[in-house]
Scaffold this active site. Sequence first.
Site, PDB file in Angstrom:
ATOM      1  N   CYS A  60       0.841  -1.202   0.000  1.00  0.00           N
ATOM      2  CA  CYS A  60       0.000   0.000   0.000  1.00  0.00           C
ATOM      3  C   CYS A  60       0.870   1.243   0.000  1.00  0.00           C
ATOM      4  O   CYS A  60       1.574   1.498  -0.951  1.00  0.00           O
ATOM      5  CB  CYS A  60      -0.969  -0.065   1.187  1.00  0.00           C
ATOM      6  SG  CYS A  60      -2.363   1.036   0.991  1.00  0.00           S
TER       7      CYS A  60
ATOM      8  N   HIS B 125      -3.333  -5.669   1.289  1.00  0.00           N
ATOM      9  CA  HIS B 125      -2.627  -5.834   2.565  1.00  0.00           C
ATOM     10  C   HIS B 125      -2.597  -7.297   2.998  1.00  0.00           C
ATOM     11  O   HIS B 125      -3.550  -7.759   3.634  1.00  0.00           O
ATOM     12  CB  HIS B 125      -3.369  -5.065   3.661  1.00  0.00           C
ATOM     13  CG  HIS B 125      -3.247  -3.587   3.563  1.00  0.00           C
ATOM     14  ND1 HIS B 125      -2.419  -2.854   4.383  1.00  0.00           N
ATOM     15  CD2 HIS B 125      -3.860  -2.689   2.757  1.00  0.00           C
ATOM     16  CE1 HIS B 125      -2.524  -1.571   4.083  1.00  0.00           C
ATOM     17  NE2 HIS B 125      -3.385  -1.431   3.100  1.00  0.00           N
TER      18      HIS B 125
ATOM     19  N   GLU C 169      -1.170  -8.604   5.466  1.00  0.00           N
ATOM     20  CA  GLU C 169      -1.266  -8.763   6.933  1.00  0.00           C
ATOM     21  C   GLU C 169      -2.711  -8.693   7.395  1.00  0.00           C
ATOM     22  O   GLU C 169      -3.035  -9.134   8.497  1.00  0.00           O
ATOM     23  CB  GLU C 169      -0.394  -7.719   7.641  1.00  0.00           C
ATOM     24  CG  GLU C 169      -0.957  -6.305   7.717  1.00  0.00           C
ATOM     25  CD  GLU C 169      -0.727  -5.478   6.451  1.00  0.00           C
ATOM     26  OE1 GLU C 169      -0.187  -6.016   5.456  1.00  0.00           O
ATOM     27  OE2 GLU C 169      -1.100  -4.278   6.458  1.00  0.00           O
TER      28      GLU C 169
END
Lengths: 89, 89, 730, 239
Positions: D88, D208, D210
């Site tokens: 990002c 993302h 994560e």
Amino acid sequence: MSDTPTRHVTVTIRPKVGLRDPEGNAIEHALAALGWQGVTNVHVGRTVSFELPAGDDDTARSEAAEMCSRILANPVIEDFQIEVGGRGV
Amino acid sequence: MSDTPTRHVTVTIRPKVGLRDPEGNAIEHALAALGWQGVTNVHVGRTVSFELPAGDDDTARSEAAEMCSRILANPVIEDFQIEVGGRGV
Amino acid sequence: MSEQHLHRQLGLTDAELAMYSVMWSEHCSYKSSRVHLGRLPSDGPQVVLGPGENAGVVDIGDGLGVVVRIESHNHPSYVEPYQGAATGVGGILRDILTMGARPTACFDSLRFGLPVEAPATAVAPSGDSGAADDETLRQRWLANGVVSGISGYGNAVGVPTVGGEILFDPTYAGNPLVNVMALGVMELEHLQRAQATGEGNIVLLIGASTGRDGIGGVSVLASSGFEAGDEEKRPSVQVGDPFEEKKLIEACLELFRSGLSVGAQDLGGAGLTCATSETAAGGSGGMDVDLDAVVLREQGMPAFEILTSESQERMLVVVEPGDLDAALDVCARWEAPACVVGRVTDSGRLRVRQGGDVVCDVPPASLAEGIRYDRPLARPARIDALTARDPSAELPVVTEATLREETSLLMTSPNLASAEWAYRQYDHQLFLNTVVRPGEGDAAVLRVMGTDKALAVALDGVGRYGRLDPRRGAALAVAEASRNVSAVGAVPIAAVDCMNFGNPEKPEVMWEFSEAVDGLTEACEALGVPIVGGNVSFYNETSGRDIDPTPIVGVVGLVDPLPGVPSGVGFEVLGDLVLVAGATGVDLGGSEWAWWNYGVVCGSPPAVDWPAERAHNAFLADVQRAGLARSVHDVSLGGVAVCLCECALAGGVGAVVDTTAWAPAISLSAALFSETSGRSVLSVPPGAAEAIEHLAQTHGVPIFRVGEVGGDSIFGIPLADLESAVTPRW
Amino acid sequence: MSGLVAIPIIPGVNCEHDVAHAISLVGGESAFVHHMEATLPSGTQAVYIPGGFSYGDYLRAGAIARFAPIVAAIGRAAADGMPVLGVCNGFQILCEAGLLPGALARNVGLRFLCQDVHLRVETAGTPVTHRLKAGNVLRIPINHGEGCYTAPTETIDRLEAGNQVLLRYCRPDGTVDPDDRESNPNGSLRSIAGVTNEAGNVAGMMPHPERASESILGSVDGLPIVESLVKVSTTAGVA
Ligand SMILES: Nc1ncnc2c1ncn2[C@@H]1O[C@H](COP(=O)(O)OP(=O)(O)O)[C@@H](O)[C@H]1O
Ligand SMILES: [Mg+2]
């Protein structure tokens, strides 16, 4: 502060010609919806204006050009244009 | 398309003087960190350019002013300036 | 001598006059509301700190506390929707931060005028329908501006916005509501107090520089409605800087955690005046402040401007002299500007100097305590007239033949539209806590990292009910928010309220307010939910017309332990049984169907049967805990008919239902569209139906088998048509 | 023993704790590094630049952050072959710094988007995809306002020819359609969601990983990416 005279500079940064300009398109549509159907070729840019210490316009212009290529504009997708001296609003 | 001649218009929109301009601030700091310590009064604005069907500059200008106050600018926090005829980038 | 200078004859400086005038404003002193707010139930075994603090704190075990707060930013958002909403988010986050917690979730409750034209039958006889188009566009502009302001600020500052609601009604056309709620979870041992204690301790001002933002903001914006000539109020528009706030949050959290701070207070309404006087009054009793040390954004600001500036993103932190260097280092590492602006004294005076002159020397408590009014109350004449009318008499009889058309039309109400356009613009996942995201359940579910617990949060309020009966309206908001958190498996543990009302100088408005306080009290006592904080927004009026009384209630629930992802709201599996839990009454007063389809707003809002409400909540929580249901969705706006449509839309599967199955004794219109409290729609695997029914029985909750999941329509309305009905056209 | 994954903290980024959490889930170790540091911590074997809003995204996302001393250090390490992943805002910074080709323009719909997307793995075997196979479809959230991957046509042709396209936005069944706003919501050219540098050790992606690291969060499809980075750092310099 020093005594170097300053110049007022405005740089205008626009999407490179040929790249999509979704913001320009959106405004064109919004204008049409409000009755301005004939408005075409809408393009959007950003301006960054500032006071720059410089003895003359040419120095100011070349400083500003360096600022643009280092940070103010992204050369991959943007073009810029520099105006020295003009006061903004 | 009709035969009405068109005018090229560029409007420049800036935050009203006196309003806080966090973006201008951040850019000023970044420029200083890159060695342009003397650059002051950094402000960010927008430009919108377009072709407008209008018989003369005055008509174009007053149309554009209405566009600004209705949709292009937010008169509560922004000032705008209209330029007719000048070509952009 | 001119009148303006009278204060000097009375012995007050210009700065002192300005300070008293902002501190004694409605916004800062709650002068009209305080006599009533004391009635709210705010005690409970889990309550650590209740109303009166920057934020409420509730113990959730394991040494952890939830810090929660709600605020309105209605007037600023009307003047400039983006910045108004953005600075609203910034302000509420600092309230959470001030307690010592990292703000980790944000919620928004929004009200605007109609963004689309109401069905022809619903147009109120106002006569100015010609302006509808421009007005509609303006409402869309406001709604979009507010949502992008929340998105722009919340995302960039790094706090996810994980829930909320957006409703529309003409009553808000000239006065939108922007209420934001925030929470954080913290170790209770790190709780900060808003006190300046310890003579000789140093007062730091951290964050943004001070400019002429919102000079007199609280008094100008929060204390008057809107009239023509609003331009005068415009220079006080404040611009938020989420980047500055992000740095401020990190710097303050590190100061708190490393024990370098002995007290902290955010600068909100009334700026430095409020922060210094409140911390001094709550601490050692005195403070010396040097305005020359305050970093200014503009030159030549007189003392009163510096003292009342509402520049955003600033905090006051008190440190011991020996810790000053370490504290300044922390700020420098996070690039949060910090300067020493004062010292704690035991003089009992707030003494402010500028350029060697003492510009203010007053007892801080005199500023902080403000004044209070006990304003007259009067029951508005409209209430009796409205409640005397029986809505059923003014509404058509719905039949099997017309129910499809009625439901389709109802689903086009903007209040039933999908809010996805809004929450998709909000980061709703940062911090990896979001177990139930916006749109997936009746409440947001956030796990508490490091434990097996989760919090469920819902925000609700209905203005139309308030118009008919402010007491019931307020109670229903508590009931709905509590039901929403129960529907995802939580037990409600605390509530916050934001009271959005008209002009308190009108006895009718004060009566509405007082009634609403009683309604909140009744509901919170009945459901055992203490109110740990709130906010009052008066003067929500335009050209003399007050908004409908609109209490917004946020309820926090605890899921302990979290068994997994709770069942969502959507029908999913063919052949599952559809059940309606809870008894349905004839409750069409103020209902969405009566209003949207027919423009009828009269009668009484639903009365809540509290024992039944409580039982139903407990039943829902047990259903989720046991993982018995495939889907759970509470019934609210639009009744069972709308609830069934929403379940079908959410899961992408229809259902076949028998409309006489859950309320055979009442009219079809009431069965479908009544908004009786304490009900839900569930879908369950056929094998689990008996277990659910048994559970309902043990809770004393009536439950009805009403149909089966399957097909691609509901009431014969194709899902595709419903989908387009709920797709916003703004 | 795992190598250390350095997580640079540039003012305004906000996903650092989430990234550290995901790294720990796959058994990795991480360390935060302040942006004014001119070198990476000793023991660093990979870098994960987290998302967020460095410098408030003012001017352009990543435009100011790329001048941070730590970014210069990352550039030097990358030149020596260290695996670097920018997610990002991290991706935006790497593009602005010239460590990755192209740029991230405003989403075509002009709105910020926080939602799940589907991704097709285009190039396996890189330091962030060696636990995946080309053609795998992953569901991972995006969260950005400026994520429309843009580059001159010649650049994109070169990326495709050189296996530098890492991930593309796709439908759940893996088909790619750049004009479909459902599956390619930000309007990225040729649906590109992630790219690598020529050497393959520097990667950037808008989604993302994560955030897709635990089933309770809705997806675990990001784990193989985090794991790839962590595991490659144990055998530093793979690729
Ligand atoms: N303004 C908003 N911001 C964030 N989420 C929202 C907003 N409005 C609605 N939502 C989400 O959309 C979903 C449906 O909202 P709503 O229809 O108001 O729920 P309910 O009727 O159950 O109270 C919920 O998950 C809610 O949190
Ligand atoms: Mg609900």
